[in-house]
Design an enzyme around this catalytic site. Structure first.
Site, PDB file in Angstrom:
ATOM      1  N   ARG A  46     -17.729 -13.664 -33.669  1.00 50.49           N
ATOM      2  CA  ARG A  46     -18.159 -14.673 -34.657  1.00 50.49           C
ATOM      3  C   ARG A  46     -17.296 -15.916 -34.649  1.00 50.49           C
ATOM      4  O   ARG A  46     -17.746 -16.993 -35.026  1.00 50.49           O
ATOM      5  CB  ARG A  46     -18.016 -14.072 -36.058  1.00 50.49           C
ATOM      6  CG  ARG A  46     -19.229 -13.371 -36.536  1.00 50.49           C
ATOM      7  CD  ARG A  46     -18.932 -12.838 -37.895  1.00 50.49           C
ATOM      8  NE  ARG A  46     -19.371 -13.811 -38.887  1.00 50.49           N
ATOM      9  CZ  ARG A  46     -20.177 -13.514 -39.884  1.00 50.49           C
ATOM     10  NH1 ARG A  46     -20.571 -12.283 -40.035  1.00 50.49           N
ATOM     11  NH2 ARG A  46     -20.551 -14.426 -40.747  1.00 50.49           N
ATOM     12  N   LYS A 146     -15.237   5.219 -30.836  1.00 53.10           N
ATOM     13  CA  LYS A 146     -15.409   6.144 -31.943  1.00 53.10           C
ATOM     14  C   LYS A 146     -15.236   5.384 -33.255  1.00 53.10           C
ATOM     15  O   LYS A 146     -14.676   4.298 -33.205  1.00 53.10           O
ATOM     16  CB  LYS A 146     -14.404   7.291 -31.848  1.00 53.10           C
ATOM     17  CG  LYS A 146     -12.957   6.868 -32.095  1.00 53.10           C
ATOM     18  CD  LYS A 146     -12.059   8.053 -32.219  1.00 53.10           C
ATOM     19  CE  LYS A 146     -11.804   8.437 -33.647  1.00 53.10           C
ATOM     20  NZ  LYS A 146     -10.740   7.661 -34.299  1.00 53.10           N
ATOM     21  N   LYS A 180      -5.444   9.615 -21.325  1.00 53.07           N
ATOM     22  CA  LYS A 180      -4.025   9.982 -21.214  1.00 53.07           C
ATOM     23  C   LYS A 180      -3.835  10.873 -19.981  1.00 53.07           C
ATOM     24  O   LYS A 180      -4.547  11.850 -19.804  1.00 53.07           O
ATOM     25  CB  LYS A 180      -3.561  10.707 -22.484  1.00 53.07           C
ATOM     26  CG  LYS A 180      -3.626   9.803 -23.734  1.00 53.07           C
ATOM     27  CD  LYS A 180      -3.073  10.509 -24.945  1.00 53.07           C
ATOM     28  CE  LYS A 180      -3.416   9.778 -26.238  1.00 53.07           C
ATOM     29  NZ  LYS A 180      -2.678   8.547 -26.462  1.00 53.07           N
ATOM     30  N   GLU A 214       1.680  12.125 -36.166  1.00 51.82           N
ATOM     31  CA  GLU A 214       1.957  10.689 -36.141  1.00 51.82           C
ATOM     32  C   GLU A 214       3.026  10.389 -37.180  1.00 51.82           C
ATOM     33  O   GLU A 214       2.995  10.952 -38.283  1.00 51.82           O
ATOM     34  CB  GLU A 214       0.700   9.908 -36.485  1.00 51.82           C
ATOM     35  CG  GLU A 214      -0.405  10.115 -35.481  1.00 51.82           C
ATOM     36  CD  GLU A 214      -1.574   9.178 -35.742  1.00 51.82           C
ATOM     37  OE1 GLU A 214      -1.498   8.024 -35.322  1.00 51.82           O
ATOM     38  OE2 GLU A 214      -2.523   9.608 -36.402  1.00 51.82           O
ATOM     39  N   ASP A 233     -11.366  11.480 -38.367  1.00 56.89           N
ATOM     40  CA  ASP A 233     -10.672  10.532 -37.486  1.00 56.89           C
ATOM     41  C   ASP A 233     -10.149  11.202 -36.214  1.00 56.89           C
ATOM     42  O   ASP A 233     -10.115  10.590 -35.159  1.00 56.89           O
ATOM     43  CB  ASP A 233      -9.501   9.925 -38.281  1.00 56.89           C
ATOM     44  CG  ASP A 233      -8.851   8.744 -37.574  1.00 56.89           C
ATOM     45  OD1 ASP A 233      -9.582   7.947 -36.962  1.00 56.89           O
ATOM     46  OD2 ASP A 233      -7.611   8.619 -37.635  1.00 56.89           O
ATOM     47  N   HIS A 238     -10.669  13.553 -30.648  1.00 56.51           N
ATOM     48  CA  HIS A 238      -9.449  13.723 -29.844  1.00 56.51           C
ATOM     49  C   HIS A 238      -9.027  15.194 -29.708  1.00 56.51           C
ATOM     50  O   HIS A 238      -8.772  15.686 -28.615  1.00 56.51           O
ATOM     51  CB  HIS A 238      -8.276  12.953 -30.461  1.00 56.51           C
ATOM     52  CG  HIS A 238      -8.576  11.499 -30.693  1.00 56.51           C
ATOM     53  ND1 HIS A 238      -9.378  10.766 -29.852  1.00 56.51           N
ATOM     54  CD2 HIS A 238      -8.178  10.628 -31.653  1.00 56.51           C
ATOM     55  CE1 HIS A 238      -9.455   9.521 -30.292  1.00 56.51           C
ATOM     56  NE2 HIS A 238      -8.747   9.410 -31.388  1.00 56.51           N
TER      57      HIS A 238
HETATM   58  C1  BG6 Z   1      -7.296   6.734 -33.302  1.00 55.91           C
HETATM   59  C2  BG6 Z   1      -7.306   6.995 -34.771  1.00 55.91           C
HETATM   60  O1  BG6 Z   1      -8.512   7.093 -32.727  1.00 55.91           O
HETATM   61  O2  BG6 Z   1      -6.240   7.483 -32.698  1.00 55.91           O
HETATM   62  C3  BG6 Z   1      -5.961   6.632 -35.382  1.00 55.91           C
HETATM   63  O3  BG6 Z   1      -8.331   6.255 -35.397  1.00 55.91           O
HETATM   64  C4  BG6 Z   1      -4.845   7.338 -34.667  1.00 55.91           C
HETATM   65  O4  BG6 Z   1      -5.929   6.920 -36.777  1.00 55.91           O
HETATM   66  C5  BG6 Z   1      -4.944   7.140 -33.155  1.00 55.91           C
HETATM   67  O5  BG6 Z   1      -3.621   6.799 -35.134  1.00 55.91           O
HETATM   68  C6  BG6 Z   1      -3.953   7.997 -32.423  1.00 55.91           C
HETATM   69  O6  BG6 Z   1      -3.936   7.633 -31.082  1.00 55.91           O
HETATM   70  P1  BG6 Z   1      -2.632   7.804 -30.217  1.00 55.91           P
HETATM   71  O7  BG6 Z   1      -3.078   7.447 -28.836  1.00 55.91           O
HETATM   72  O8  BG6 Z   1      -1.608   6.871 -30.772  1.00 55.91           O
HETATM   73  O9  BG6 Z   1      -2.231   9.225 -30.359  1.00 55.91           O
END
Ligand code: BG6
Length: 480
Positions: A46, A146, A180, A214, A233, A238
């Site tokens: 935009r 996602k 990864k 995290e 999430d 993942h």
């Molecule tokens: C994302 C999530 O898909 O993956 C985040 O939306 C998360 O909340 C992230 O922090 C983690 O990715 P990575 O590669 O840092 O482990």
């Protein structure tokens, strides 16, 4: 090998994903000689930029987010041929302008770097503008970020709506965990070695722990996170990707569908929790400061931590629990898969000072460290019989060096080559949602009474430990 000719079009090019990940990944690919000479980039957003202003904007980001020297040099040359289309992503005029700047005789990859509510709208517009039609061997592929859907029904609907415009082979549902290296190595580790596969089953494995921890909190993503929560999430995407690589049967080849068929079978075999089991086997938590984060409801019931126990109904894994946990504001950032083997009988140590034997533990370190370690018992030197745990450790960087990488390089390259092995198929996405759906249902019907329930820098609420203790097990201490 250089990738096939293509133009990459980023829809939503003004956002974080482009500057932090996509641009650096393309520069790293270019510096490694993996992009075709004709490669070019088009941004759509935009923002009221001209192409020149967009290049200046990318140049600033290049300086900030691309560290490798060769990648920077490649980036500077890439910017010279980068174009920008300014416009509302729901307005047909934007797509007419986009069409005018694309060469129909080239392959096109459309990257949806936009919030999920725009996925379908954009694909519809691309379709209406004739931009998704594959002709004369010129491919038209769409990469979708996602979250893919919000629950099982919405994921099914999104799949079927998109399939009215695109064919499955044109759709690349991305999950950046598959970019990864250590995750990709799981296939090689399991199936390119003779010694692991024979013990990779219920006869030898006691249980598996998957941790995605995290240290950061939700930071500035409150808006999105309030609609998602840790379960949506991280788990159906993942973590289930990690789980499927650990648990799948050997595929008959490395073809995209051969690999995805096996992953899909594994996902289908995960036992759904009955509503009455959700409380026992799915634990949620929220860190203390979450409710005061920007854009977060001060009474929010959104979870920032999840731990659960899953069982897999197949011959290889029947009765072997898979414990998974993920959360924000935990003591450190670490993703790992720990496979704990059964403890041997300690009969011969009866008369010694050895009280317990430790089980062998194989740990696949996904990040930040990348490697594999194996724990086993050894005799402590000296006249008295004592045992100690020792570790054999392989670290990627010791063998193969480290290369600049964002995790998106392989995924972008594969899409250019038309290889969808590392992308999610519609059935895989739906299988993931099928498993989390009963948990979402119970959690929304029974709001948590104790949120927030864990302090930052701890491993989540005490119920997460109780989940293990009830089974006579405990979470691995990742600091050690
Ligand atoms: C994302 C999530 O898909 O993956 C985040 O939306 C998360 O909340 C992230 O922090 C983690 O990715 P990575 O590669 O840092 O482990």
């Amino acid at each position: 090998m250089k990738a096939n000719d293509c133009e990459v079009i980023i829809l939503g090019a003004g956002g974080d994903l482009t500057k932090r990940l996509l641009l650096p990944a393309l520069c790293n690919l270019g510096a490694a000689g993996l992009l075709p000479d004709s490669f070019s980039l088009v941004g759509v957003a935009r923002t009221d930029y001209t192409s020149e202003q967009f290049r200046d904007y990318l140049k600033t980001n290049l300086d900030q987010f691309v560290s490798d020297k060769d990648s920077k040099v490649f980036g500077a040359s890439l910017l010279q041929k980068t174009q920008f289309v300014s416009g509302d992503l729901t307005d047909p005029k934007t797509y007419a302008a986009l069409k005018a700047c694309l060469d129909p005789k080239r392959n096109h990859i459309f990257y949806m770097a936009v919030p999920p509510q725009f996925f379908l709208k954009i694909i519809e517009q691309l379709g209406a503008a004739g931009l998704t039609q594959e002709t004369n061997n010129h491919s038209r592929r769409v990469i979708i970020e996602k979250p893919f859907g919000h629950d099982l029904d919405s994921a099914k609907k999104l799949n079927s709506d998109i399939l009215k415009i695109l064919q499955e082979h044109q759709i690349y549902r991305i999950d950046h965990y598959l970019g990864k290296e250590t995750v990709q190595n799981l296939l090689a580790f399991r199936f390119a070695n003779g010694i692991f596969e024979p013990i990779w089953n219920r006869r030898y494995v006691d249980h598996v722990q998957i941790t995605v921890a995290e240290s950061l909190g939700v930071e500035l993503r409150g808006n999105y996170y309030e609609t998602a929560g840790a379960l949506r999430d991280m788990i159906p995407n993942h973590i289930f990707q990690l789980l499927s690589y650990v648990g799948m049967e050997p595929p008959i080849s490395l073809d995209a569908d051969a690999v995805r068929d096996e992953k899909s079978k594994l996902l289908r075999a995960i036992q759904e929790l009955k509503p009455e089991d959700v409380i026992r086997y799915a634990i949620r938590g929220q860190y203390k400061e979450y409710r005061s984060s920007p854009d977060v409801n001060p009474k929010s019931n959104v979870e920032t931590f999840v731990a659960m126990r899953l069982l897999i109904d197949n011959w290889r894994w029947a009765g072997v629990p898979f414990y998974i946990r993920t959360g924000k504001r935990l003591p450190l950032r670490a993703t790992e898969i720990a496979i704990q083997f059964k403890t041997p009988p300690a009969i011969m140590f009866k008369e010694t000072q050895v009280e317990d034997l430790s089980p062998n533990l194989l740990v696949i370190h996904v990040q930040p460290e990348e490697g594999i370690s194996l724990r086993f018992g050894a005799k402590v030197p000296g006249p008295v019989v004592k045992l100690g745990d020792v570790n054999m450790k392989f670290q990627y960087k010791d063998y193969f060096g480290s290369r600049p990488g964002t995790g998106y390089e392989t995924l972008l390259y594969d899409c250019m080559m038309g290889d969808s092995t590392l992308f999610q198929r519609a059935d895989m996405v739906e299988s993931g949602w099928r498993v989390v759906e009963p948990i979402l249902d119970v959690w929304s019907a029974l709001p948590p009474r104790d949120f927030p329930n864990y302090a930052s820098k701890t491993w989540g609420p005490h119920e997460a430990n109780e989940l293990m203790e009830r089974d006579g097990r405990k979470w691995r201490n990742i600091l050690s």
